[in-house]
Design a protein around this motif. Structure first.
Motif, mmCIF file in Angstrom:
data_model
loop_
_atom_site.group_PDB
_atom_site.id
_atom_site.type_symbol
_atom_site.label_atom_id
_atom_site.label_comp_id
_atom_site.label_asym_id
_atom_site.label_seq_id
_atom_site.Cartn_x
_atom_site.Cartn_y
_atom_site.Cartn_z
ATOM 1 N N GLU A 1 -31.196 -33.575 43.687
ATOM 2 C CA GLU A 1 -31.842 -33.072 44.833
ATOM 3 C C GLU A 1 -32.908 -32.167 44.628
ATOM 4 O O GLU A 1 -34.075 -32.009 45.159
ATOM 5 N N MET A 2 -32.446 -30.826 44.025
ATOM 6 C CA MET A 2 -33.169 -29.681 43.824
ATOM 7 C C MET A 2 -34.216 -30.251 42.843
ATOM 8 O O MET A 2 -35.706 -29.993 43.365
ATOM 9 N N ALA A 3 -34.070 -30.859 41.944
ATOM 10 C CA ALA A 3 -35.046 -31.393 40.930
ATOM 11 C C ALA A 3 -36.264 -32.368 41.539
ATOM 12 O O ALA A 3 -37.346 -32.120 41.168
ATOM 13 N N GLU A 4 -35.909 -33.258 42.525
ATOM 14 C CA GLU A 4 -36.885 -33.908 43.092
ATOM 15 C C GLU A 4 -37.564 -33.175 44.219
ATOM 16 O O GLU A 4 -38.935 -33.224 44.133
ATOM 17 N N ASP A 5 -36.980 -31.865 44.710
ATOM 18 C CA ASP A 5 -37.957 -31.131 45.697
ATOM 19 C C ASP A 5 -38.842 -30.372 44.746
ATOM 20 O O ASP A 5 -39.876 -29.999 45.061
ATOM 21 N N VAL A 6 -38.538 -29.809 43.687
ATOM 22 C CA VAL A 6 -39.225 -29.011 42.683
ATOM 23 C C VAL A 6 -40.330 -29.853 42.219
ATOM 24 O O VAL A 6 -41.428 -29.667 42.131
ATOM 25 N N GLU A 7 -40.096 -31.187 41.800
ATOM 26 C CA GLU A 7 -41.193 -32.111 41.359
ATOM 27 C C GLU A 7 -41.904 -32.265 42.695
ATOM 28 O O GLU A 7 -43.240 -32.529 42.145
ATOM 29 N N ALA A 8 -41.653 -32.613 43.733
ATOM 30 C CA ALA A 8 -42.392 -32.688 44.976
ATOM 31 C C ALA A 8 -43.184 -31.680 45.047
ATOM 32 O O ALA A 8 -44.579 -31.675 45.331
ATOM 33 N N THR A 9 -42.885 -30.412 44.859
ATOM 34 C CA THR A 9 -43.696 -29.080 45.055
ATOM 35 C C THR A 9 -44.716 -29.057 44.008
ATOM 36 O O THR A 9 -45.813 -28.651 44.236
ATOM 37 N N MET A 10 -44.441 -29.402 42.886
ATOM 38 C CA MET A 10 -45.448 -29.465 41.439
ATOM 39 C C MET A 10 -46.510 -30.844 41.572
ATOM 40 O O MET A 10 -47.528 -30.592 40.996
ATOM 41 N N SER A 11 -46.129 -31.525 42.243
ATOM 42 C CA SER A 11 -47.000 -32.857 42.336
ATOM 43 C C SER A 11 -48.487 -32.496 42.945
ATOM 44 O O SER A 11 -48.433 -31.728 43.942
#
Length: 174
Positions: free
Chosen positions: A30-40
């Motif tokens: 979940e955190m990995a997805e959130d971090v990735e979304a922030t970086m996108s």
């Protein structure tokens, strides 16, 4: 005009110092997805000198998830003391040049870590979004994002999410 988005790992008592020592037990998909979304959407990264030095010593030799992004994204180190940067795609700029960078065409400018820089941009009204990943741990010591800012800083909560590990993802605007 581009937007500047900062993302920080923080403890419940606001410590942002040395997350590598306390953050990883809470890492999840979940955190990995959130971090990735922030970086996108980001095509540029701003770093303070200390964060740059840590990242430049670590990321170039890595081949894990995120290494390609970190090693290829355009990076600017905001520093009055660093003369040059040798990590690929990295340029040293002064604090005064951040507004010029923001005014250029391009995608989102992201900040990962770099607490002093984030604090400076928040106080100057130049940070568009603050994304905090609040970990359910009290550390009791260490540098905090809002240490001695000397003023009130009203923020607006624009998003929140709770992960299964107890980490809160909180998004604020000025």
């Amino acid at each position: 005009m581009r937007t500047i988005v900062a993302s920080l790992f923080t403890s419940l008592d606001g410590v942002t110092d040395e997350p590598g020592q306390w953050h990883f037990p809470y890492w999840s998909d979940e955190m990995a997805e959130d971090v990735e979304a922030t970086m996108s959407g980001a095509d540029t990264m701003l770093l303070g000198r200390r964060t740059y030095e840590g990242f430049a010593a670590s990321w170039p030799d890595r081949a894990d998830e995120g290494a390609e992004f970190m090693n290829t994204i355009t990076k600017y180190v905001v520093s009055a003391t660093l003369a040059e940067a040798d990590w690929n795609n990295t340029t040293v700029i002064t604090r005064d040049q951040v507004a010029e960078l923001k005014a250029r065409d391009g995608g989102t400018i992201m900040i990962s870590g770099s607490v002093s820089l984030v604090r400076s941009l928040l106080l100057a009204g130049e940070l568009d979004e603050l994304h905090l990943l609040v970990h359910p741990i009290v550390l009791g010591r260490g540098a905090r994002l809002f240490d001695d800012i000397g003023t009130e800083l009203p923020l607006t909560l624009t998003g929140s999410r709770t992960f299964g590990t107890g980490v809160l993802a909180l998004t604020y605007t000025r």
